[in-house]
Design a protein around this motif. Structure first.
Motif, short mmCIF file in Angstrom:
data_model
loop_
_atom_site.label_atom_id
_atom_site.label_comp_id
_atom_site.label_asym_id
_atom_site.label_seq_id
_atom_site.Cartn_x
_atom_site.Cartn_y
_atom_site.Cartn_z
N LYS A 63 0.83 -1.20 0.00
CA LYS A 63 0.00 0.00 0.00
C LYS A 63 0.86 1.25 0.00
O LYS A 63 1.82 1.36 0.75
CB LYS A 63 -0.92 0.00 1.22
N LYS A 64 0.49 2.16 -0.85
CA LYS A 64 1.23 3.42 -0.90
C LYS A 64 0.76 4.33 0.22
O LYS A 64 -0.38 4.24 0.66
CB LYS A 64 1.00 4.13 -2.22
N ASN A 108 5.88 3.70 0.63
CA ASN A 108 4.87 2.70 0.94
C ASN A 108 4.63 2.60 2.43
O ASN A 108 5.43 3.07 3.23
CB ASN A 108 5.31 1.33 0.41
N HIS A 109 3.52 1.95 2.74
CA HIS A 109 3.21 1.71 4.15
C HIS A 109 4.29 0.84 4.77
O HIS A 109 4.72 -0.14 4.17
CB HIS A 109 1.86 0.99 4.26
N GLY A 110 4.71 1.20 5.94
CA GLY A 110 5.60 0.35 6.71
C GLY A 110 7.05 0.33 6.28
O GLY A 110 7.81 -0.54 6.66
N GLU A 111 7.45 1.29 5.47
CA GLU A 111 8.86 1.28 5.08
C GLU A 111 9.55 2.58 5.47
O GLU A 111 8.90 3.60 5.71
CB GLU A 111 9.00 1.04 3.57
N THR A 112 10.86 2.51 5.52
CA THR A 112 11.65 3.71 5.69
C THR A 112 12.28 4.03 4.35
O THR A 112 13.02 3.22 3.80
CB THR A 112 12.76 3.48 6.73
N PHE A 113 11.90 5.18 3.82
CA PHE A 113 12.42 5.55 2.50
C PHE A 113 13.49 6.62 2.71
O PHE A 113 13.27 7.61 3.39
CB PHE A 113 11.29 6.09 1.64
N GLY A 114 14.65 6.40 2.13
CA GLY A 114 15.72 7.38 2.27
C GLY A 114 15.92 8.15 0.99
O GLY A 114 15.88 7.59 -0.10
N LEU A 115 16.09 9.46 1.12
CA LEU A 115 16.38 10.29 -0.04
C LEU A 115 17.77 10.85 0.17
O LEU A 115 17.99 11.60 1.12
CB LEU A 115 15.33 11.40 -0.12
N LEU A 136 0.22 13.03 -3.96
CA LEU A 136 -0.95 12.26 -3.56
C LEU A 136 -0.74 11.63 -2.19
O LEU A 136 0.24 10.92 -1.97
CB LEU A 136 -1.25 11.16 -4.58
N LEU A 137 -1.66 11.94 -1.30
CA LEU A 137 -1.62 11.32 0.03
C LEU A 137 -2.75 10.30 0.05
O LEU A 137 -3.89 10.60 -0.27
CB LEU A 137 -1.84 12.39 1.11
N PHE A 138 -2.42 9.05 0.42
CA PHE A 138 -3.43 8.00 0.40
C PHE A 138 -4.00 7.80 1.80
O PHE A 138 -3.28 7.42 2.72
CB PHE A 138 -2.84 6.69 -0.12
N LEU A 139 -5.27 8.11 1.95
CA LEU A 139 -5.91 8.00 3.25
C LEU A 139 -6.78 6.75 3.27
O LEU A 139 -7.42 6.41 2.27
CB LEU A 139 -6.79 9.22 3.51
#
Lengths: 339, 302, 383
Positions: free
Chosen positions: C2-3, C32-39, C70-73
Motif C-alpha cells: 500500500k502506498k 509505501n506503508h511500513g517502510e523507511t524511505f531514504g532520499l 498524492l496522500l493515500f488516506l
C-alpha cells in the motif's frame, strides 16, 4: 622518528565572570591537560564529539589563542633551537620565522576568504607578509601554487564567490601552502563540501603531504575520513586525550570504551559486515564541571567504583596509549555485553 | 586583461544594481539638479559686486512685509526685503557645505574609533564606548547654544556643533559591524599568516564592514541639513540675511499665515526655501535607500 | 504494497535575481506503508526542496510549478488519494502533525525558547486531539474523588464540547479573558500525555524534563523533544529532514536507534532525508538517489549499495571513504552544475564517464531494471 611539536600538559580554561565586580566564578575547561607528540611527516587525526577540545588544541598550536598553561615546543627544520611558542608574542614568532611555518586550512572556505579580494591577492598576502618576493616573481609563485592545487592561471583575477565549494577550498589550501609551512592544521576541511567533491580534496591533501613532506593535524568528527587520510589518530573526550594509536591499530583493536562506541556508531555503507553497536547513554557532561575521576564514567557501560574516584593516566601499551582503568578487560566486557 | 578586470566588472555590477532601482534614479536626478545649481550659483544669481561675501543675501529696503514674486524678484522677497531666489540658490551651497563637511569628518572619527573599539575589545572597547555614552547624553541644542554664546552666530559654529555630536552614531554602527566580522575565519586566517593588526583592519575589516556606515552617512547628509535649519530657525545658526534655507524659513515665520481672508498670501516665503530642504533631504534618503539595497549581501549574488 | 504518499512529476522553480533556478525536474517518488524511505544526495540536489514542496512549505521565491502530491488516506478499508497541492491552507494545517509530521535539522529553530518542553509537546495534542482530550477530562470529572469547583458547569461544558466543538459558546468563551481558560482540564490532560510520550522516547525523569525550557537541554535531547512533538499524534508518515546531521556520532547513533525503534511501534513510515550514505544504508528499506534536481536511481537499500547501477550512484559510492577502504578514493571530476542553466538532457552527463550521444539531448526516464530497482539512465534504455 623526529618530533615536530610537543604539547606538554596544555590547558585552556575560558573564565566565566560573575557578580558586580566581574570576578571569575568558574571556567569552561576546554582543554584540561593534553600531552601529545607530533612527528614530522605524519598526519595526525584528532577525533571526538563537539566540545571535546579538538579545535581548541589545533588553534592553540597555530596561536589563535594563548593557552592558560602548559608548553607547546616547536622544533623547526632548519633551526638549531626549539621554541616554546605557548607564550610567545605574535611579533616574536614572526621575527623568528616561526609564524609562516605553522598554517591552517579552515572548515568553511566561504568564510575563510575575504570576499572583496581577488584570488591573486588572497594567495599573495601571506607571501608579501613573510618574504620579500615582489612583482613578477610574486605572480609566478602564486601561479605555481594555484597549479599545485589543480587550478590554473585563468583563475587569478576572480573573486572567491565565483568558484564552487571545492575550488574555494583548493584556493584556501594554496594560501596555506604559500609560505612553505612545515605544519598544517586542517580543521574539518571537507565537512562544508559536497560528498562528491570531498574525495578530490582528500586526495589532494594526501598527495601534497607526501610531495612537500608536510605534517598535518587533521581535526574532524568524521571517522571514516580520518581513517582514510591519517597515519595516527588521537581520540579526545571532554578536554583530554583518551586514546592514541596508529590508524590501523586503533581501528582493528580499539581499547578505550569511548573509542569502541565511536567506531561502532559509524554509519557505514558496507551492509554485509556484522557490527556490534554500542549505544552510549546520555550526553557529554558540561565542561564547566567535568565529572570527578575518569571523565567518561558517567556514560561508560563498564564503569566501576575506581573510575569515579581516580583519574586514569595515558599509559603506553605498545605503541598505543590509552587512559582507562579497565583497559585489559574491555574487549572481554564488550563481547559479553553486546554479543 | 585590464579591460575585463574583475574589479571593474564588480563596480559595473554594483552600479547596475543601483541604477535599475527607480528610487535611486529619482534621488540621483534630484541631487544632480542641486549640484548644478550649487556650481552655477554665481551665474544664476550674480552677487552684488560691492558685497565682499556672496553668501550675504542682498536686500533693498527694510520693510518687514514680504513682496510677491515679480520679474525683478523671481521668487519674491521675504521679511526684510531679502531676495528669496538669491537666497535659495546660494543656500544650496550652504546645504552641501554643512552636509558634506559634517558627515565626512564625523564619519572619519566614528569609523576610526569604532574599528579600534570593535577589533581590540576589552578595556579599549570599554573606554571608548563609555565615552560615546557620555557624548550621547549631551543634547545637541544645549551644545549649540553654548557654542553660539561663547563665539558668535555663524554657519561654521553650527558645523562644529554638529560634528561634535554626530560622530557618536558612526562609532556604534561601525563597532557593531566589526563585532560580527571579528570572529570570521578570514580574520583568523590573516592572523595566522602574521598580518599586523593595522593591516588587518585596513585591508580586511574596513572594506567589509564599512557599508552600513556608508548607507547611514548618505542618509545623514540630508537629515543634517534639517538639523542645521532647525538650529537656524531657533536663532542658533546662520545670522539673518545669510543664504541658508533654514534661516530663510526662520525669517518668514511671522508670515506663514497671511492676513485674514488671504491665508496663503505669503506662500512664497515658506514654500521655496522649505521645498528645497524637503527635496534635498529626499534626494539623499532615496540614494541611501538604493545603496542599502545594492550593498545588501542577501540580495547580492552568491 | 500500500502506498502512503506519492509525488508525480513534481517540478519546483526558484525565481531569483540570477535567473530561474530549476530546483526540481519531474521528481516521482513513492513511499509505501511500513517502510523507511531514504532520499540521499549532495547539498543543493533538491532533496529538501522535494519534501518542502510536498508539504507546501517552499519559501519565497520558490514555487511549485506542476505535478501532484498524492496522500493515500484509509477510508473504510479503501484507499482514497488526496492531492495535497490542491487542498486549502487549513486542510494542510490539520494534516501536518496529524497524518504527516516533520522534523528538521536544527532543533533550536523548532522549539520556542519561552515555552516549557511539556507545553510545547502538549500543544500538538491540543491542536489535533482536543475532542478526545475532552472525553478524558469528562471521565475525570465524573470520577468520585474529583475535587473541582463548579463541577456541574464544567461537566456540561465538556459534554457540549465533545458533542459539538464548533458551537458558538466556545468561540465566545475563547475571546473572554479568564473565561478562555475554561479548558484547563483539557490542558492538564494534554500535559499528562506529553509527559507520557516524552518518557516513551526513553528520556529518564520525563516529569522533570517537561517543566524545563529548551535552553536547559543538550542538542541530542532537544532533537528527541522535537521527535516527541512530531510523534505526539501518531502520524502515518514521519519526514526527517537531516534530523541527525548536526549531532555527534554517539548521539546520532542514539537518535537513529530511537527512530528504528519507533517505526516498529508507533509510526508506519519514515521518509528520511540525508546526505550521509552510511545513515541511509543502515536505516532505510528503500533508497532514492537525487542529483541536481532529478531522481537518478531508486532501489532497495541492499540492492542499491550492493549493485549500484546509475553512473552517479556508482561514482558517489566510490568517492566516500569506507570502513574497509582499499587504495585511493575515486573522485568525480567537475562540479555540481548551476541549476539556473542546468545541462540539457541528463543532468549528470558533463561529469559522466559513460556519456553517449543521446545523453545531452534527451532526459532519461526512470526505468525498472530489476525487482524494485529503477534507474534513470540511457545506458539501460531500449534493451
Amino acid at each position: 622518528m623526529e618530533k615536530i611539536l610537543e604539547l606538554k600538559n596544555l590547558k585552556k580554561h575560558y573564565p566565566i565572570y560573575g557578580g558586580v565586580f566581574k570576578k571569575e566564578i568558574n571556567s569552561v575547561k576546554a582543554l584540561d591537560g593534553v600531552d601529545l607528540d607530533i612527528y614530522r611527516g605524519e598526519c595526525l587525526g584528532v577525533v571526538g564529539e563537539s566540545g571535546c577540545g579538538k579545535t581548541t588544541t589545533s588553534k592553540a598550536i597555530i596561536k589563535l589563542h594563548d593557552p592558560t598553561s602548559g608548553e607547546i615546543i616547536f622544533h623547526p627544520k632548519d633551526h638549531k633551537d626549539s621554541y616554546d611558542i605557548a607564550r610567545m608574542k605574535p611579533r616574536h614568532m614572526k621575527k623568528n620565522g616561526l609564524r609562516s611555518k605553522l598554517q591552517m586550512v579552515f572548515q568553511d572556505p566561504t568564510t575563510s576568504m575575504n570576499p572583496r579580494m581577488l584570488v591573486k591577492n588572497i594567495i599573495a598576502e601571506p607571501i608579501i607578509e613573510n618574504t620579500n618576493i615582489k612583482g613578477k616573481a610574486l605572480e609566478d609563485r602564486v601561479v605555481e601554487l594555484l597549479e599545485m592545487v589543480g587550478l590554473t592561471r585563468n583563475h587569478l583575477y576572480r573573486y572567491s564567490h565565483e568558484f564552487s565549494g571545492g575550488q574555494r577550498q583548493r584556493i584556501a589550501v594554496a594560501r596555506a601552502l604559500a609560505t612553505n609551512p612545515e605544519f598544517l592544521v586542517l580543521d574539518e576541511p571537507t565537512s562544508a563540501l559536497d560528498v562528491s567533491v570531498q574525495a578530490q580534496i582528500l586526495n589532494l591533501m594526501d598527495s601534497l603531504r607526501k610531495k612537500l613532506n608536510l605534517t598535518y593535524m587533521f581535526v574532524t568528527h568524521h571517522l571514516l575520513v580520518v581513517k582514510y587520510i591519517s597515519t595516527r589518530i588521537a581520540v579526545m573526550y571532554l578536554g583530554k586525550i583518551v586514546e592514541i594509536a596508529e590508524t590501523e591499530k586503533l581501528f582493528e583493536n580499539p581499547v578505550h570504551p569511548y573509542t569502541n562506541a565511536l567506531l561502532s556508531g559509524i554509519p557505514s555503507t558496507d551492509l554485509d559486515i556484522e557490527k556490534k553497536r554500542i549505544i552510549l547513554k546520555g550526553d557529554v557532561p558540561s565542561p564547566l564541571n567535568p565529572p570527578e575521576g575518569c571523565r567518561f564514567h558517567t556514560r561508560c557501560p563498564f564503569a566501576i567504583e575506581l573510575c569515579k574516584k581516580k583519574e586514569p593516566v595515558l599509559e603506553d601499551i605498545g605503541n598505543h596509549k590509552v587512559a582507562c582503568h579497565r583497559k585489559d578487560e574491555v574487549q572481554e566486557l564488550i563481547s559479553k555485553k553486546f554479543a | 586583461m585590464i579591460k575585463n578586470h574583475p574589479k571593474i566588472k564588480e563596480l559595473k555590477f554594483t552600479l547596475n544594481r543601483i541604477f535599475t532601482n527607480p528610487s535611486a534614479i529619482i534621488g540621483f536626478s534630484l541631487l544632480l539638479f542641486f549640484i548644478v545649481v550649487a556650481i552655477f550659483a554665481p551665474q544664476l544669481a550674480p552677487p552684488n559686486t560691492k558685497s565682499h561675501n556672496p553668501y550675504i543675501v542682498p536686500h533693498e529696503g527694510f520693510s518687514a512685509t514680504p513682496k510677491q514674486p515679480s520679474a525683478e524678484h523671481l521668487m519674491g522677497t521675504t521679511s526684510g526685503q531679502y531676495d528669496i531666489f538669491y537666497g535659495v540658490v546660494w543656500g544650496t551651497r550652504t546645504a552641501f557645505k554643512v552636509g558634506l563637511f559634517v558627515v565626512s569628518i564625523a564619519a572619519l572619527i566614528g569609523v576610526m574609533l569604532g574599528v579600534i573599539a570593535g577589533f581590540y575589545g576589552g578595556l579599549v572597547d570599554e573606554i571608548i564606548m563609555r565615552f560615546v555614552d557620555i557624548v550621547f547624553s549631551v543634547p545637541l541644542l544645549v551644545l549649540a547654544m553654548a557654542i553660539v554664546v561663547a563665539f558668535e552666530r555663524d554657519i561654521k559654529y553650527v558645523i562644529i556643533a554638529l560634528i561634535m555630536v554626530e560622530w557618536r552614531n558612526y562609532v556604534r554602527v561601525m563597532r557593531a559591524s566589526i563585532l560580527t566580522l571579528r570572529d570570521q575565519d578570514f580574520i583568523h586566517a590573516a592572523k595566522v599568516m602574521g598580518v599586523s593588526d593595522i593591516k588587518i583592519m585596513l585591508r580586511h575589516i574596513i572594506p567589509n564592514g564599512i557599508y552600513p556606515v556608508m548607507v547611514i552617512a548618505f542618509m545623514d547628509i540630508g537629515s543634517l541639513v534639517i538639523t542645521a535649519s532647525f538650529l537656524s530657525f531657533l536663532g542658533l545658526g546662520a545670522p539673518t540675511g545669510y543664504a541658508d534655507w533654514g534661516s530663510m524659513v526662520a525669517q518668514a515665520r511671522n508670515y506663514i499665515v497671511g492676513p485674514t481672508g488671504e491665508m496663503f498670501k505669503y506662500w512664497h516665503t515658506i514654500i521655496f526655501p522649505g521645498g528645497c530642504i524637503i527635496l534635498f533631504v529626499l534626494a539623499w534618503n532615496l540614494i541611501g535607500d538604493a545603496l542599502r539595497d545594492a550593498f545588501d549581501p542577501k540580495m547580492r549574488r552568491q | 504494497m500500500k502506498k502512503i504518499i506519492e509525488t508525480e512529476n513534481l517540478r519546483t522553480n526558484f525565481y531569483t535575481y540570477e535567473g530561474v533556478v530549476k530546483a526540481l525536474n519531474d521528481v516521482c517518488i513513492t513511499v509505501n506503508h511500513g517502510e523507511t524511505f531514504g532520499l540521499v544526495g549532495e547539498s543543493g540536489c533538491g532533496k529538501s526542496v522535494t519534501v518542502r514542496s510536498m508539504m507546501r512549505i517552499i519559501q519565497s521565491p520558490g514555487k511549485v510549478e506542476s505535478g501532484k502530491v498524492l496522500l493515500f488516506l484509509d477510508e473504510n478499508g479503501e484507499q482514497e488519494a488526496v492531492d495535497l497541492l490542491q487542498q486549502s491552507e487549513s486542510y494542510m494545517q490539520s494534516c501536518c502533525g496529524d497524518q504527516i509530521s516533520m522534523i528538521f535539522q536544527e532543533p533550536n529553530a523548532a522549539l520556542n525558547p519561552i515555552m516549557s518542553i511539556g507545553e510545547q509537546v502538549a500543544e500538538s495534542f491540543l491542536f489535533h486531539r482536543k475532542k478526545s482530550l475532552s472525553e478524558a477530562s469528562l471521565e475525570r470529572l465524573n470520577a468520585q474523588d474529583c475535587k473541582v469547583p463548579f463541577k456541574g458547569i464544567f461537566k456540561n461544558l465538556y459534554k457540549k464540547y465533545h458533542e459539538d466543538e464548533n458551537a458558538f459558546v466556545f468561540k465566545l468563551l475563547s475571546h473572554i479573558p479568564l473565561l478562555n481558560r475554561w479548558d484547563f482540564l483539557i490542558r492538564q490532560e494534554a500535559f499528562k500525555r506529553a509527559v507520557e510520550i516524552i518518557s516513551k522516547l526513553g528520556i529518564p525523569h520525563a516529569e522533570d524534563i517537561a517543566v524545563q525550557f529548551p535552553h536547559n537541554l543538550s542538542g541530542g535531547m532537544k532533537q528527541r523533544i522535537v521527535i516527541a512533538i512530531a510523534l505526539a499524534c501518531s502520524p502515518m508518515l514521519l519526514i526527517a529532514d537531516e534530523a541527525t546531521s548536526n549531532l555527534d556520532v554517539t548521539i546520532q547513533a542514539q537518535i537513529l536507534e530511537l527512530l528504528k525503534d519507533l517505526k516498529k511501534k508507533h509510526i508506519s513510515s519514515i521518509l528520511l532525508i540525508t546526505h550521509d550514505l552510511g545513515v541511509v544504508a543502515e536505516t532505510c528499506d528503500r533508497v532514492g538517489v537525487m542529483y541536481a534536481g532529478s531522481l537518478c536511481e531508486v532501489a532497495e537499500s541492499r540492492e542499491l549499495f550492493g549493485n549500484p547501477s546509475h553512473p552517479y550512484t556508482k561514482a558517489l559510492l566510490e568517492s566516500v571513504p569506507k570502513f574497509h577502504q582499499e587504495g585511493a578514493l575515486k573522485t568525480i571530476e567537475g562540479n555540481v552544475p548551476n541549476l539556473v542553466t542546468p545541462p540539457a538532457g541528463c543532468r549528470f552527463h558533463p561529469r559522466c564517464k559513460h556519456r553517449m550521444d543521446i545523453c545531452d539531448k534527451e532526459v532519461p526516464n526512470l526505468l525498472e531494471i530489476g525487482k524494485n530497482h529503477s534507474v534513470a539512465c540511457h545506458l539501460f534504455g531500449d534493451k
